[in-house]
Write an enzyme that holds these catalytic residues in place. Structure first.
Site, mmCIF file in Angstrom:
data_model
loop_
_atom_site.group_PDB
_atom_site.id
_atom_site.type_symbol
_atom_site.label_atom_id
_atom_site.label_comp_id
_atom_site.label_asym_id
_atom_site.label_seq_id
_atom_site.Cartn_x
_atom_site.Cartn_y
_atom_site.Cartn_z
ATOM 1 N N TYR A 140 0.854 -1.189 0.000
ATOM 2 C CA TYR A 140 0.000 0.000 0.000
ATOM 3 C C TYR A 140 0.884 1.231 0.000
ATOM 4 O O TYR A 140 1.828 1.324 0.802
ATOM 5 C CB TYR A 140 -0.895 0.007 1.236
ATOM 6 C CG TYR A 140 -1.852 1.179 1.287
ATOM 7 C CD1 TYR A 140 -2.906 1.280 0.373
ATOM 8 C CD2 TYR A 140 -1.710 2.178 2.244
ATOM 9 C CE1 TYR A 140 -3.789 2.352 0.416
ATOM 10 C CE2 TYR A 140 -2.596 3.253 2.287
ATOM 11 C CZ TYR A 140 -3.634 3.331 1.376
ATOM 12 O OH TYR A 140 -4.502 4.393 1.426
ATOM 13 N N ASP A 235 9.321 2.936 -0.185
ATOM 14 C CA ASP A 235 8.270 3.626 0.573
ATOM 15 C C ASP A 235 8.468 3.335 2.061
ATOM 16 O O ASP A 235 8.045 2.305 2.572
ATOM 17 C CB ASP A 235 6.904 3.135 0.080
ATOM 18 C CG ASP A 235 5.760 3.768 0.857
ATOM 19 O OD1 ASP A 235 6.023 4.493 1.843
ATOM 20 O OD2 ASP A 235 4.597 3.528 0.470
ATOM 21 N N LYS A 263 4.104 9.315 8.524
ATOM 22 C CA LYS A 263 3.869 8.822 9.886
ATOM 23 C C LYS A 263 4.829 9.391 10.919
ATOM 24 O O LYS A 263 4.653 10.512 11.372
ATOM 25 C CB LYS A 263 3.856 7.290 9.878
ATOM 26 C CG LYS A 263 2.723 6.751 8.972
ATOM 27 C CD LYS A 263 2.484 5.281 9.141
ATOM 28 C CE LYS A 263 1.530 4.724 8.106
ATOM 29 N NZ LYS A 263 0.137 4.720 8.483
HETATM 30 N N1 PMP Z 1 2.765 4.162 2.246
HETATM 31 C C1 PMP Z 1 2.706 3.291 3.247
HETATM 32 C C2 PMP Z 1 3.740 2.221 3.343
HETATM 33 C C3 PMP Z 1 1.696 3.391 4.211
HETATM 34 O O1 PMP Z 1 1.659 2.498 5.213
HETATM 35 C C4 PMP Z 1 0.739 4.422 4.088
HETATM 36 C C5 PMP Z 1 -0.392 4.593 5.089
HETATM 37 N N2 PMP Z 1 -0.660 3.581 5.926
HETATM 38 C C6 PMP Z 1 0.854 5.307 3.024
HETATM 39 C C7 PMP Z 1 1.884 5.169 2.131
HETATM 40 C C8 PMP Z 1 -0.131 6.429 2.849
HETATM 41 O O2 PMP Z 1 0.067 7.392 3.819
HETATM 42 P P1 PMP Z 1 -1.131 8.406 4.185
HETATM 43 O O3 PMP Z 1 -2.195 7.574 4.802
HETATM 44 O O4 PMP Z 1 -0.496 9.375 5.120
HETATM 45 O O5 PMP Z 1 -1.563 9.041 2.908
#
Ligand code: PMP
Length: 424
Positions: A140, A235, A263
């Site tokens: 994700y 990511d 985060k």
């Molecule tokens: N990349 C990863 C690996 C994530 O875990 C998340 C959110 N859980 C995101 C991107 C997206 O971040 P956001 O919810 O702040 O848009």
């Protein structure tokens, strides 16, 4: 109170929530509306307190309402919540990130992980002059259109393959391959090598439960991208500043060209970032032609909170997080084994997830094959005992430095009681 708030919420907010996993669809029941967070605990609108293992899905690595983080945010708010002009804090935050993360020369702040990956992909495409990207099933990266194909997290929880509203054009350049599969990546490069701008991956897949990379897989991804003139975009929204001072990049010895952060970097405020080698990042406007911008990017309140949190994350903090995770993982594993419930806890450092299955999970298919009904029963048993776990079997669990050994032991004792009810 959660019941009545949820009823009101459902009338005016789709599904009653501002992000799907919060709705408890993966586990059933009514989401708890939270009123307060302090250290490792949250208290809901009905006055029930839980030991929290969601921790805002990762950002609160020092616990809820850490006094220094709160003070930094309040101070910053008093002096001006946003200017739309550069501030000292942004420079200091960028310097802190560059100092911590090997291979990152420059960073730019955005407001969410979604924007971070979306913008990093744009600059990666701009730099290479190529269109196609490879992503892994079950990973994700936020809800950017090009990435909403076989995504993890809420998409997995709700069992949605792809999202309506995302055009075939938007995903037409996204190649999806199974995680930990070398042949599929090799085949994609054989078929489209000259058109592939980059591979994007979570360094530890943590949005389909936690599924580490197989031995040598990261090396393989680095080599195959380099051989084909493509970039590697890691990511680290989940893993950055969590697994180690320098995130997964440092811990696993990765050599990405681009990294997305989120985060932890924002200390619980809307802040994320992406960064990489200078020659790539200098493609961004106003230096280069790749456009990217944001009214609240580098927001002073979020920057102050994030920077304060990062500065408190020293070697002792990481040692503590890892030790707490060890204690919890060992305790849970024993609880399930004593109860005769097949469970597989997968981890990298202090990031871990729980699958009810008797085989190691290496990809999305395996994650889906785990017993998610049983996870739902475990979740509700733990909730009733006062322990707030992720409301989906596709999510990681989070400890913070504010959790104590006693908290962990209380959770393990509750897990043993709940596990005994799960055998049937
Ligand atoms: N990349 C990863 C690996 C994530 O875990 C998340 C959110 N859980 C995101 C991107 C997206 O971040 P956001 O919810 O702040 O848009």
């Amino acid at each position: 109170m959660s019941e009545s708030l949820f009823a009101r919420a459902e009338a005016v907010i789709p599904g009653g929530v501002n992000s799907p996993v919060r709705a408890f669809r993966g586990v059933g029941g009514t989401p708890r509306f939270m009123a307060k967070g302090e250290g490792p605990r949250v208290t809901d609108e009905d006055g029930r307190t839980y030991i929290d293992y969601v921790m805002s899905w990762g950002p609160l690595i020092l616990g809820h309402s850490h006094p220094d983080v709160v003070a930094a945010a309040i101070d910053a708010t008093r002096t001006g919540s946003s200017y739309g002009a550069p501030t000292r804090g942004e420079v200091e935050l960028a310097e802190e990130i560059v100092a911590r993360i090997p291979g990152v020369d420059q960073v730019r702040c955005v407001s969410s992980g979604t924007e971070a990956t979306m913008s990093a992909i744009r600059v990666g495409r701009g730099f290479t002059g190529r269109d196609k990207i490879i992503k892994f099933a079950g990973h994700y990266h936020g809800h950017g259109d090009a990435l909403l194909v076989e995504a993890g997290s809420g998409v997995a929880t709700l069992g949605l393959p792809n999202s309506p509203g995302v055009t075939a054009g938007a995903t037409g350049d996204t190649i999806v391959v199974p995680w930990n599969d070398r042949d599929a990546v090799t085949a994609a490069f054989e078929a489209h090598g000259d058109d592939i701008a980059l591979i994007i991956c979570e360094p530890v897949a943590a949005n389909m439960g936690v599924v580490p990379a197989a031995d040598g897989y990261h090396r393989f991804l680095r080599d195959i991208t380099r051989d084909h003139g493509a970039l590697l975009l890691v990511d680290e929204v989940m893993t950055g500043f969590r697994l180690a001072r320098g995130g997964a990049t440092e811990l696993l010895g990765l050599e990405p060209d681009l990294i997305a952060f989120g985060k932890v970097v924002g200390g619980g405020f809307p802040l994320a970032a992406f960064g990489g080698r200078r020659e790539i990042m200098s493609q961004l406007a106003p230096v280069g032609p790749v456009y990217q911008a944001g009214t609240l990017s580098g927001n002073p309140v979020a920057v102050a909170a994030g920077l304060t949190q990062l500065r408190l994350l020293d070697a002792d903090a990481y040692a503590r997080l890892d030790a707490l995770a060890d204690r919890l993982i060992d305790g849970l594993a024993e609880a399930f084994s004593d109860a005769g419930v097949p469970a597989c806890i997968q981890r990298v450092g202090n990031l871990f997830g729980l699958f009810f299955t008797d085989t190691a999970v290496t990809d999305y298919e395996g994650a889906r094959a785990a017993d998610h009904d049983r996870y739902g029963r475990f979740f509700h048993g733990m909730l009733a005992e006062g322990h707030y776990l992720p409301p989906s079997g596709y999510e990681a669990m989070f400890v913070s430095t504010a959790h104590t050994e006693d908290d962990i032991d209380a959770t393990v004792a509750a897990a043993a009681r709940v596990a005994a009810t799960l055998a049937e």
